[in-house]
Scaffold this active site. Structure first.
Site, mmCIF file in Angstrom:
data_model
loop_
_atom_site.group_PDB
_atom_site.id
_atom_site.type_symbol
_atom_site.label_atom_id
_atom_site.label_comp_id
_atom_site.label_asym_id
_atom_site.label_seq_id
_atom_site.Cartn_x
_atom_site.Cartn_y
_atom_site.Cartn_z
ATOM 1 N N TYR A 142 -1.940 -0.570 11.002
ATOM 2 C CA TYR A 142 -2.059 -1.234 9.690
ATOM 3 C C TYR A 142 -0.848 -0.925 8.821
ATOM 4 C CZ TYR A 142 -3.328 -1.642 4.737
ATOM 5 O OH TYR A 142 -3.303 -1.913 3.391
ATOM 6 N N LYS A 172 2.199 -3.360 7.417
ATOM 7 C CA LYS A 172 2.489 -3.549 5.990
ATOM 8 C C LYS A 172 3.936 -3.132 5.690
ATOM 9 C CE LYS A 172 0.182 -4.675 2.998
ATOM 10 N NZ LYS A 172 -0.138 -6.011 2.423
ATOM 11 N N THR A 180 0.826 -1.212 0.000
ATOM 12 C CA THR A 180 0.000 0.000 0.000
ATOM 13 C C THR A 180 0.861 1.262 0.000
ATOM 14 O OG1 THR A 180 -1.435 1.275 1.480
ATOM 15 C CG2 THR A 180 -0.113 -0.399 2.517
ATOM 16 N N ASP A 181 0.276 2.366 -0.451
ATOM 17 C CA ASP A 181 0.979 3.658 -0.369
ATOM 18 C C ASP A 181 1.037 4.167 1.076
ATOM 19 O OD1 ASP A 181 -1.726 4.315 -0.051
ATOM 20 O OD2 ASP A 181 -1.754 5.873 -1.597
ATOM 21 N N GLU A 182 0.224 3.562 1.964
ATOM 22 C CA GLU A 182 0.147 4.087 3.339
ATOM 23 C C GLU A 182 1.451 3.888 4.107
ATOM 24 O OE1 GLU A 182 -3.606 3.351 5.316
ATOM 25 O OE2 GLU A 182 -4.643 3.163 3.403
HETATM 26 P P1 NAD Z 1 -9.377 -7.491 2.161
HETATM 27 O O1 NAD Z 1 -9.356 -7.239 3.633
HETATM 28 O O2 NAD Z 1 -10.626 -7.215 1.399
HETATM 29 O O3 NAD Z 1 -9.001 -9.017 1.880
HETATM 30 C C1 NAD Z 1 -7.976 -9.697 2.537
HETATM 31 C C2 NAD Z 1 -8.138 -11.184 2.251
HETATM 32 O O4 NAD Z 1 -7.059 -11.876 2.904
HETATM 33 C C3 NAD Z 1 -9.442 -11.782 2.809
HETATM 34 O O5 NAD Z 1 -10.022 -12.618 1.846
HETATM 35 C C4 NAD Z 1 -8.983 -12.587 4.015
HETATM 36 O O6 NAD Z 1 -9.810 -13.722 4.284
HETATM 37 C C5 NAD Z 1 -7.592 -13.002 3.596
HETATM 38 N N1 NAD Z 1 -6.697 -13.287 4.737
HETATM 39 C C6 NAD Z 1 -6.504 -12.505 5.843
HETATM 40 N N2 NAD Z 1 -5.593 -13.093 6.636
HETATM 41 C C7 NAD Z 1 -5.193 -14.237 6.033
HETATM 42 C C8 NAD Z 1 -4.253 -15.264 6.351
HETATM 43 N N3 NAD Z 1 -3.540 -15.215 7.489
HETATM 44 N N4 NAD Z 1 -4.087 -16.274 5.492
HETATM 45 C C9 NAD Z 1 -4.808 -16.337 4.345
HETATM 46 N N5 NAD Z 1 -5.714 -15.409 3.987
HETATM 47 C C10 NAD Z 1 -5.902 -14.363 4.816
HETATM 48 O O7 NAD Z 1 -8.159 -6.674 1.595
HETATM 49 P P2 NAD Z 1 -7.984 -5.971 0.169
HETATM 50 O O8 NAD Z 1 -8.535 -4.612 0.247
HETATM 51 O O9 NAD Z 1 -8.432 -6.891 -0.899
HETATM 52 O O10 NAD Z 1 -6.395 -5.833 0.124
HETATM 53 C C11 NAD Z 1 -5.587 -6.874 -0.421
HETATM 54 C C12 NAD Z 1 -4.131 -6.467 -0.287
HETATM 55 O O11 NAD Z 1 -3.917 -5.260 -0.990
HETATM 56 C C13 NAD Z 1 -3.706 -6.217 1.156
HETATM 57 O O12 NAD Z 1 -2.405 -6.717 1.325
HETATM 58 C C14 NAD Z 1 -3.729 -4.696 1.280
HETATM 59 O O13 NAD Z 1 -2.777 -4.269 2.227
HETATM 60 C C15 NAD Z 1 -3.343 -4.292 -0.121
HETATM 61 N N6 NAD Z 1 -3.861 -2.979 -0.569
HETATM 62 C C16 NAD Z 1 -5.183 -2.657 -0.407
HETATM 63 C C17 NAD Z 1 -5.648 -1.435 -0.876
HETATM 64 C C18 NAD Z 1 -7.109 -1.055 -0.784
HETATM 65 O O14 NAD Z 1 -7.455 0.095 -1.103
HETATM 66 N N7 NAD Z 1 -8.004 -1.939 -0.381
HETATM 67 C C19 NAD Z 1 -4.766 -0.546 -1.502
HETATM 68 C C20 NAD Z 1 -3.421 -0.908 -1.648
HETATM 69 C C21 NAD Z 1 -2.982 -2.134 -1.179
HETATM 70 P P1 TYD Z 2 -10.900 3.848 4.160
HETATM 71 O O1 TYD Z 2 -11.848 3.440 3.075
HETATM 72 O O2 TYD Z 2 -11.024 3.198 5.502
HETATM 73 O O3 TYD Z 2 -9.427 3.674 3.581
HETATM 74 P P2 TYD Z 2 -7.986 4.184 4.196
HETATM 75 O O4 TYD Z 2 -8.166 4.535 5.619
HETATM 76 O O5 TYD Z 2 -7.137 2.975 4.018
HETATM 77 O O6 TYD Z 2 -7.574 5.335 3.336
HETATM 78 O O7 TYD Z 2 -11.038 5.409 4.383
HETATM 79 C C1 TYD Z 2 -10.853 6.322 3.307
HETATM 80 C C2 TYD Z 2 -10.940 7.717 3.886
HETATM 81 O O8 TYD Z 2 -12.290 7.940 4.340
HETATM 82 C C3 TYD Z 2 -10.053 7.913 5.102
HETATM 83 O O9 TYD Z 2 -9.515 9.246 5.064
HETATM 84 C C4 TYD Z 2 -10.987 7.776 6.284
HETATM 85 C C5 TYD Z 2 -12.316 8.268 5.737
HETATM 86 N N1 TYD Z 2 -13.528 7.607 6.292
HETATM 87 C C6 TYD Z 2 -14.593 8.391 6.715
HETATM 88 O O10 TYD Z 2 -14.574 9.638 6.646
HETATM 89 N N2 TYD Z 2 -15.706 7.772 7.212
HETATM 90 C C7 TYD Z 2 -15.794 6.415 7.316
HETATM 91 O O11 TYD Z 2 -16.830 5.900 7.818
HETATM 92 C C8 TYD Z 2 -14.697 5.611 6.864
HETATM 93 C C9 TYD Z 2 -14.737 4.121 6.946
HETATM 94 C C10 TYD Z 2 -13.581 6.251 6.344
#
Ligand code: NAD
Ligand code: TYD
Length: 353
Positions: free
Chosen positions: A158, A162, A132-134
């Site tokens: 989180y 990561k 992630t960019d975070e």
């Molecule tokens: P998500 O929470 O929707 O899905 C995570 C999946 O991993 C779930 O299906 C869960 O059951 C599985 N999981 C969790 N722990 C596990 C374990 N110990 N063994 C096997 N499976 C396990 O997450 P996402 O949003 O799909 O993100 C996927 C990846 O991309 C993550 O690594 C996250 O850090 C990264 N990412 C997410 C975003 C975003 O905006 N959602 C952006 C950049 C990077």
């Molecule tokens: P989120 O979707 O949780 O992603 P991330 O925290 O990984 O960026 O949140 C996106 C943005 O929205 C973040 O600045 C937090 C804000 N947010 C709200 O304002 N209200 C909400 O109920 C949630 C879940 C997030």
């Protein structure tokens, strides 16, 4: 054959669906099915012989070693993680366990598998870690966007977990020669996004007539990328990325949270109008997230120049598709929003009143 971990979550399931739509190379999909993993996301490939689903933990070395020995994948793509910042603030322990300890176990399994391959197999293998960019921390409003040379400065449990996993992945390349690739992507949105995150939560609450909780003043900025563009970026990095390198992935779509929420309300007003008034009337400013990062922005020049990847969706086209997908798939939303989801919503939002 490729091994995908976390392929029942939001991005992982989109990746699996996208992969199987583009080629017939089989996918072994290892997922623990935590609250965030849902087989309903994979409904359309349930009978596809190229999709082999295995329920299990990436930290279970016996299971992972067995899967590697049995299927001999040419690539491992690691999506598995705990991914929600607010949950990491309420309870960091699962984040340390999965994102650090279990990722370490997975790396150990892959290191042993790599060591046992012949020279050609060693050269061909890839371990792609989805991050992630975070990990880069928070930008000021005028700062340049994150590039791959930015220092890591994670601010939430989180992002810290990561960052730790990214460092381990890097070390396994440097020390053991494991052919790793890391992608650091901005906020994704699109189908199968679990309704604890901002965009799907706002759509669900709006349709249910509930308040739309905006943290703090709603001026925080995220760089939004449509999930299918992220999946395409991962395929590009897997195909032609240089082992040991990291690639930032972003949509060049910086939006303030309040802007995102208002855009969703306007689309819902158009596609599912209320009897009277606008969905925007349901917006409520609530207590801010502790340590809330102000701004994320990605400089994606490297992946664009080296691999020719560019996002295909603008924010306008992607959010329109997303809102329509949620309107057409309300059954999916209610299916994943089970009892544990309701408990989470109660505990996270009660304290913000
Ligand atoms: P998500 O929470 O929707 O899905 C995570 C999946 O991993 C779930 O299906 C869960 O059951 C599985 N999981 C969790 N722990 C596990 C374990 N110990 N063994 C096997 N499976 C396990 O997450 P996402 O949003 O799909 O993100 C996927 C990846 O991309 C993550 O690594 C996250 O850090 C990264 N990412 C997410 C975003 C975003 O905006 N959602 C952006 C950049 C990077
Ligand atoms: P989120 O979707 O949780 O992603 P991330 O925290 O990984 O960026 O949140 C996106 C943005 O929205 C973040 O600045 C937090 C804000 N947010 C709200 O304002 N209200 C909400 O109920 C949630 C879940 C997030």
């Amino acid at each position: 054959m490729i091994l995908v971990t976390g392929g029942a979550g939001f991005i992982g399931s989109n990746f699996v669906l996208d992969w199987l739509a583009h080629c017939d190379e089989p996918v072994v999909n290892l997922d623990k099915l935590t609250y965030a993993g849902n087989l309903a996301n994979l409904h359309s490939v349930a009978d596809n012989p190229s999709h082999i689903f295995v329920r299990g933990d990436i930290g279970d070395s016996g299971l992972v070693n067995g899967l590697l020995a049995q299927h001999r994948p040419r690539a491992i793509i690691n999506f598995a993680a705990e991914s929600h910042v607010d949950r990491s603030i309420h309870g960091p322990s699962d984040f340390i366990q999965t994102n650090i300890v279990c990722t370490f176990n997975l790396l150990e399994s892959v290191r042993a598998y790599h060591a046992g391959l012949d020279e050609q197999g060693k050269l061909a293998l890839r371990f792609l870690h989805v991050s992630t960019d975070e990990v880069y921390g928070s930008l000021g409003k005028q700062d340049p966007a994150f590039n791959e040379r930015n220092q890591y400065a994670p601010n939430s449990p989180y992002s810290a977990s990561k960052a730790a996993s990214d460092h381990l992945v890097r070390a396994y390349h440097h020390t053991y020669g494991l052919p790793v690739l890391t992608t650091n992507c901005s906020n994704n949105y699109g189908p199968y996004h679990f309704p604890e995150k901002l965009i799907p939560l706002v759509i669900r609450n709006a349709l249910a007539g509930k308040s739309l909780p905006v943290y703090g003043d709603g001026q925080q900025i995220r760089d939004w990328l449509y999930v299918v563009d992220h999946c395409r970026a991962i395929r590009a990095v897997l195909d032609a990325g240089r082992p040991g390198e990291t690639y930032n992935v972003g949509g060049n779509n910086e939006k303030r949270n309040i802007e995102v929420v208002r855009t969703i309300c306007a689309l819902l007003d158009a596609y599912a109008p209320k009897a009277s008034g606008s969905y925007a009337d349901q917006i409520e400013f609530v207590k801010d997230r502790p340590g809330h990062d102000v701004r994320y922005a990605i400089d994606a020049t490297k992946i664009q120049a080296e691999l020719g990847w560019f996002p295909q969706e603008s924010f306008d086209s992607g959010i329109d598709k997303t809102v329509r997908w949620y309107l057409d798939n309300q059954q999916w939303v209610e299916q994943v929003a089970d009892g544990s989801y309701r408990e989470w919503i109660d505990s996270n939002y009660k304290e913000r009143q």
